[in-house]
Design a protein around this motif. Sequence first.
Motif, PDB file in Angstrom:
ATOM      1  N   ARG A  41       0.802  -1.222   0.000  1.00 64.49           N
ATOM      2  CA  ARG A  41       0.000   0.000   0.000  1.00 64.49           C
ATOM      3  C   ARG A  41       0.839   1.277   0.000  1.00 64.49           C
ATOM      4  N   GLY A  42       2.081   1.148  -0.383  1.00 65.49           N
ATOM      5  CA  GLY A  42       2.881   2.366  -0.518  1.00 65.49           C
ATOM      6  C   GLY A  42       3.634   2.785   0.726  1.00 65.49           C
ATOM      7  N   ARG A  62      -5.809  -5.914   8.780  1.00 57.72           N
ATOM      8  CA  ARG A  62      -4.708  -6.564   8.071  1.00 57.72           C
ATOM      9  C   ARG A  62      -3.984  -7.606   8.917  1.00 57.72           C
ATOM     10  N   ASP A 113       5.815  -3.489   4.477  1.00 61.18           N
ATOM     11  CA  ASP A 113       4.534  -3.168   3.851  1.00 61.18           C
ATOM     12  C   ASP A 113       3.877  -4.412   3.248  1.00 61.18           C
ATOM     13  N   GLU A 149      -5.228   0.339  -2.339  1.00 60.10           N
ATOM     14  CA  GLU A 149      -5.537   1.756  -2.317  1.00 60.10           C
ATOM     15  C   GLU A 149      -4.285   2.545  -1.998  1.00 60.10           C
ATOM     16  N   GLU A 209       0.756  -6.884   2.990  1.00 56.88           N
ATOM     17  CA  GLU A 209      -0.663  -6.595   3.114  1.00 56.88           C
ATOM     18  C   GLU A 209      -1.210  -7.196   4.414  1.00 56.88           C
ATOM     19  N   PHE A 223      -2.960   9.185   8.653  1.00 57.66           N
ATOM     20  CA  PHE A 223      -2.048   8.279   7.952  1.00 57.66           C
ATOM     21  C   PHE A 223      -2.257   6.846   8.425  1.00 57.66           C
ATOM     22  N   SER A 234      -5.611   5.374   7.551  1.00 58.49           N
ATOM     23  CA  SER A 234      -5.767   4.981   6.153  1.00 58.49           C
ATOM     24  C   SER A 234      -5.175   3.602   5.885  1.00 58.49           C
ATOM     25  N   LEU A 235      -4.268   3.165   6.731  1.00 55.37           N
ATOM     26  CA  LEU A 235      -3.633   1.866   6.506  1.00 55.37           C
ATOM     27  C   LEU A 235      -4.521   0.708   6.917  1.00 55.37           C
ATOM     28  N   VAL A 266      -2.127   5.373  -0.404  1.00 48.75           N
ATOM     29  CA  VAL A 266      -2.275   5.945   0.941  1.00 48.75           C
ATOM     30  C   VAL A 266      -1.653   7.327   1.050  1.00 48.75           C
ATOM     31  N   PRO A 267      -2.437   8.343   1.307  1.00 50.92           N
ATOM     32  CA  PRO A 267      -1.832   9.663   1.520  1.00 50.92           C
ATOM     33  C   PRO A 267      -1.375   9.819   2.968  1.00 50.92           C
TER      34      PRO A 267
END
Lengths: 321, 321
Positions: free
Chosen positions: A158-159, B285, B242, A316, B244, B276, B279-280, A318-319
């Motif tokens: 996810r970045g 997860r 990172d 998605e 998933e 931030f 959003s993760l 991620v900002p």
Amino acid sequence: MTIANRHPGVRIGLDVGGTKIAGIARADDGTVLATVRSATGSGGEAVLSGILDAVHALRAQLDTVVELLSIGIGIPGLVDVAEGRVLHAVNLGVESLAISARVRDAIGVPCHVENDVKAAALGAASLRDDSAPIAYLNLGTGVAAGVVVDGRIWRGSRGTAGEVGHFVVDPNGRSCGCGQRGCIETLCGGGALARAWGRDGEWPVRDILDAAAVGDPTAIVLRDDLFRGVAAAVRALVLSFDVETVVIDGGLTALADRLESGIRAALRSDATTSPFLQSLRLDERIDMLPAHSPVAAIGAALLGTALADTTSFDKEIVPHG
Amino acid sequence: MTIANRHPGVRIGLDVGGTKIAGIARADDGTVLATVRSATGSGGEAVLSGILDAVHALRAQLDTVVELLSIGIGIPGLVDVAEGRVLHAVNLGVESLAISARVRDAIGVPCHVENDVKAAALGAASLRDDSAPIAYLNLGTGVAAGVVVDGRIWRGSRGTAGEVGHFVVDPNGRSCGCGQRGCIETLCGGGALARAWGRDGEWPVRDILDAAAVGDPTAIVLRDDLFRGVAAAVRALVLSFDVETVVIDGGLTALADRLESGIRAALRSDATTSPFLQSLRLDERIDMLPAHSPVAAIGAALLGTALADTTSFDKEIVPHG
């Protein structure tokens, strides 16, 4: 073999930063055939114009028989690699820009876009003598890392791969733009240090080191934070990925020996109570690049060749601040 | 096709733990053809005897036409994978044992040895529906993780890959066996929690949860430490690799829903101030395995097939507490 039978190919690599674009045209054997430096604009159209101008300026320096194979762009922000779109490039005033599509429309060759730290990691790895995996730790306004394995950028789901800047190391630490407190970035990010220092100056982190050298108490605390923060980032990378070497780069490297020796000292002193950490010899496992190493443009040029990634999952995007 | 033309091959996988050995004989299509459980001895010769006895017990359950292709062993300790030697297996009273060579001498098939958490990670990955990279977080006496990419264990340079248990998250935290203070392991390692609790009992971590549920102040603090520590480990894995998904396993999973819901709640509450982190969606997860999932023995059986590793650098082997 006549000259007409030799059609050398080149790849353009552009490092698009907040203030300047640095570009190269690179042959696949590593030879740099042309370079350019120009100013970056602000906003999508200005950034795109700057990119195209840099491409034209590089091509103008090349022999007409040279074939342009690909264009690669490293840019700060969140990059959707599959689409070649950058998002939330705050420093450039760009919220969303379909760079690959626009450049390909204009120039007619494939264009690959990647986050600047990941691109620089690729470039740094390509210049090393061995092919062992590396972590590339960028110390700039913010703090982030890239990891390269077998010539490929480690891309997570996810970045957030390599986002060691947002590891919390002290729950009572300073507030971070990401919303947490005590992140590594609050200790050693150039932006965070400048805010904590709070005094105007052309280069706050250098001012902090200068002031600490003559005993300023606030500066001494911040200098220690800088070194401790980088040491924590190195440990984070070794205790996760266990790369043999952490390559250190970014704007702060212009502090050169003062930074490097401070990081090594922090790595050693943090290990005083831990035979485990001592055995890792972390102070011997950092490699600080000379200031202004062109790894970002080199890595950008290589994007056209790094065809397969270790992971290529696009969830998605991620900002984050 | 006559039976004589069918010579199915099996691979044995042994999960050699501090108290017991769990073993399977596994066909390459995943079918488990035989299982065994036995006690582990203490000291090199006893451990080796236990391994060989388990191999014989499994073979005795198999048809004579079945060919034993390989033996894989997951064992707690530092493993020199190239040589198949385990070092510093403290729980088993083994300082150094050339398992691969001894087993191959005795049985006559290739024998591969791996650290138990890494082997279990491989097994857990093999059972998933997709082939995305995973982190496998083992919550036991200690805390460590393995990462699996494309069916291969991520092996770092010096044996510290996935050592998220030794990330420091609080400089004022409890002392750790590794010599640091405030490591993740001091918050959520079973051993550290038992020491902090300081009361006798068959299962200290369960006692902590039970006591916290009825308002014991010490237990409430330690319960919060447990959940916060695991949440920090999940964040560490997502902000580095990172992946998933973080698969969670280990002895503490017998706490089942109480543990899982506590971890999810901590992941959510730690994100309260950070868009931030929110959003993760970290709470979505994690994937906690049912208690006693046989992933370690399965992964051990697969060691014979995971021929190439993402990294295979053998530097000095690092002992740590």
